[in-house]
Design a protein around this motif. Structure first.
Motif, short mmCIF file in Angstrom:
data_model
loop_
_atom_site.label_atom_id
_atom_site.label_comp_id
_atom_site.label_asym_id
_atom_site.label_seq_id
_atom_site.Cartn_x
_atom_site.Cartn_y
_atom_site.Cartn_z
N CYS A 63 0.82 -1.21 0.00
CA CYS A 63 0.00 0.00 0.00
C CYS A 63 0.85 1.26 0.00
N ALA A 64 2.07 1.18 0.53
CA ALA A 64 2.91 2.36 0.64
C ALA A 64 3.47 2.80 -0.70
N THR A 65 3.47 1.92 -1.69
CA THR A 65 4.06 2.26 -2.99
C THR A 65 3.06 2.91 -3.93
N LEU A 66 1.80 3.01 -3.52
CA LEU A 66 0.76 3.54 -4.40
C LEU A 66 0.15 4.81 -3.82
N ASP A 105 0.70 -5.45 2.34
CA ASP A 105 1.82 -4.98 3.14
C ASP A 105 1.68 -3.48 3.38
N GLU A 106 2.31 -3.00 4.46
CA GLU A 106 2.26 -1.58 4.84
C GLU A 106 0.81 -1.12 4.95
N LEU A 107 0.00 -1.91 5.64
CA LEU A 107 -1.43 -1.64 5.75
C LEU A 107 -1.72 -0.26 6.34
N ALA A 108 -0.89 0.18 7.29
CA ALA A 108 -1.16 1.43 7.99
C ALA A 108 -1.20 2.64 7.06
N THR A 109 -0.61 2.51 5.87
CA THR A 109 -0.58 3.62 4.92
C THR A 109 -1.84 3.68 4.05
N ALA A 110 -2.73 2.70 4.15
CA ALA A 110 -3.94 2.69 3.33
C ALA A 110 -4.86 3.83 3.76
N LEU A 142 -7.60 -12.58 3.64
CA LEU A 142 -6.82 -11.36 3.75
C LEU A 142 -5.73 -11.54 4.81
N ILE A 143 -4.48 -11.29 4.42
CA ILE A 143 -3.36 -11.27 5.35
C ILE A 143 -2.73 -9.90 5.24
N CYS A 144 -2.62 -9.21 6.36
CA CYS A 144 -2.11 -7.84 6.36
C CYS A 144 -0.86 -7.76 7.22
N ALA A 145 0.01 -6.82 6.87
CA ALA A 145 1.25 -6.65 7.61
C ALA A 145 1.58 -5.17 7.77
N THR A 146 2.26 -4.86 8.86
CA THR A 146 2.68 -3.49 9.12
C THR A 146 3.75 -3.50 10.19
N ASN A 147 4.53 -2.41 10.23
CA ASN A 147 5.45 -2.22 11.35
C ASN A 147 4.97 -1.09 12.26
N ALA A 148 3.75 -0.62 12.00
CA ALA A 148 3.18 0.48 12.78
C ALA A 148 2.41 -0.06 13.99
N ASN A 149 2.19 0.82 14.95
CA ASN A 149 1.40 0.49 16.13
C ASN A 149 -0.07 0.79 15.82
N LEU A 150 -0.78 -0.20 15.29
CA LEU A 150 -2.16 0.04 14.85
C LEU A 150 -3.11 0.42 15.99
N PRO A 151 -3.03 -0.22 17.18
CA PRO A 151 -3.92 0.23 18.26
C PRO A 151 -3.72 1.71 18.60
N GLU A 152 -2.48 2.16 18.59
CA GLU A 152 -2.21 3.57 18.87
C GLU A 152 -2.77 4.47 17.77
N LEU A 153 -2.60 4.05 16.50
CA LEU A 153 -3.16 4.83 15.39
C LEU A 153 -4.68 4.85 15.46
#
Length: 321
Positions: A63-66, A105-110, A142-153
């Motif tokens: 998601c981060a590349t688009l 990948d990079e789900l947090a950027t969607a 659906l399999i999603c991945a991120t290095n972000a803290n999703l609960p905090e976001l």
């Protein structure tokens, strides 16, 4: 990175692989959390190929590349004329993954509006192409991945809390390489031997003791991907392949006049309390970095090749803040 990088024998790494094996057959979304270079895509592939969908498509999208407008069309497709330049119908990733698995990948950027559409897919198994009026049925895991803290976001309103609830049927937390000390020599030797084969060397002569200690003491902010680069770089730069590796270059961007990171050969009196020894080493390293950075924590983190949050985490771990 190929499947071969899923090597390890440390307890925390093996527990992740065991959890993957138990999750794979269950037709539910999975969320993978891990730092860059920890192998999130490899874990997603393992989930897919151990599932009942193994013979169906596995489709990836980062998601981060688009851009915001493109990610919507790439995921769900679009109809002809739905926007300027849309001359024909475009098949989205969900449609291409039908019956199989979609790895985001990079789900947090969607964008939030895309997150809302993802929520509808998970809840109702349907979606619409961009510019379309007809709902399409969807059978995709659906399999999603991120290095972000999703609960905090989610608490900040920057990620949909309801989508996080749906995705978190279970969460795979991938341990960083610095927490897999037992695996570092194993992975380093594996990458070294593969590089020797690529270069046509008859054998891998091994690492010197000082290099071995350097590999163990370095914090590995880039994790397994960074380890692979460091080892392969050392193999091709070794002037005599018949001799063990004597030098490691951890930062290829650094001035070549700078001394390379090395750990002097040491001998310890055994037995010893390893955890206490490791704490002393880490504390000494953190204090030295803080002193050289004049107690600027961001600069100290850079000196150690860590992110600011990683550095703060180590300070908290050893009660230095």
């Amino acid at each position: 990175m190929k499947e071969q990088s899923l090597l390890g024998q440390s307890t925390n790494f093996l527990s992740v692989l065991d959890k993957v094996s138990r999750l794979a057959p269950i037709n539910r979304p999975v969320l993978i959390i891990g730092e860059r270079g920890t192998g999130k895509e490899l874990i997603a592939r393992r989930l897919h190929y151990l599932s009942k969908r193994w013979d169906k498509p596995l489709i990836n999208i980062n998601c981060a590349t688009l851009s915001e407008g493109v990610v919507d069309s790439e995921l769900f497709g679009h109809e002809a004329g739905s926007f300027t330049g849309a001359k024909g119908r475009h098949q989205g990733r969900f449609e291409r993954a039908e019956g199989g698995t979609l790895f985001l990948d990079e789900l947090a950027t969607a964008p939030l509006f895309v997150q809302e559409k993802l929520l509808r897919v998970i809840e109702y198994g349907e979606y619409e192409r961009v510019g379309g009026t007809r709902s399409l049925d969807c059978d995709v895991r659906l399999i999603c991945a991120t290095n972000a803290n999703l609960p905090e976001l989610a608490q900040k309103g920057e990620f949909r809390a309801d989508l996080l609830d749906r995705l978190a049927f279970d969460v795979l937390l991938l341990p960083p390489l610095r927490e897999r000390q037992q695996d570092i020599p194993l992975l380093a030797e594996h990458f070294a031997m593969k590089m020797c084969q690529e270069l046509g060397y008859e054998l891998f002569a091994g690492f010197s003791e000082k290099c071995h200690q350097s590999l163990l003491s370095y914090p590995w902010p880039g994790n397994v991907r960074e380890l692979k680069n460091v080892v392969e770089r050392a193999i091709y730069q070794n002037p005599d392949p018949s001799n063990p590796i004597e030098e490691l270059v951890f930062n290829p961007f650094a001035n070549h006049a700078e001394p390379k990171i090395e750990v002097k050969e040491s001998h310890w009196s055994l037995p010893l309390d390893y955890k206490e020894w490791q704490q002393q080493q880490d504390t000494q390293m953190l204090n030295q970095a803080l002193t050289e950075a004049q107690h600027n924590q961001k600069r100290a983190a850079q000196l150690l090749g860590l992110s600011y949050h990683q550095f703060r985490g180590m300070l908290r771990k050893y009660k230095m803040v």
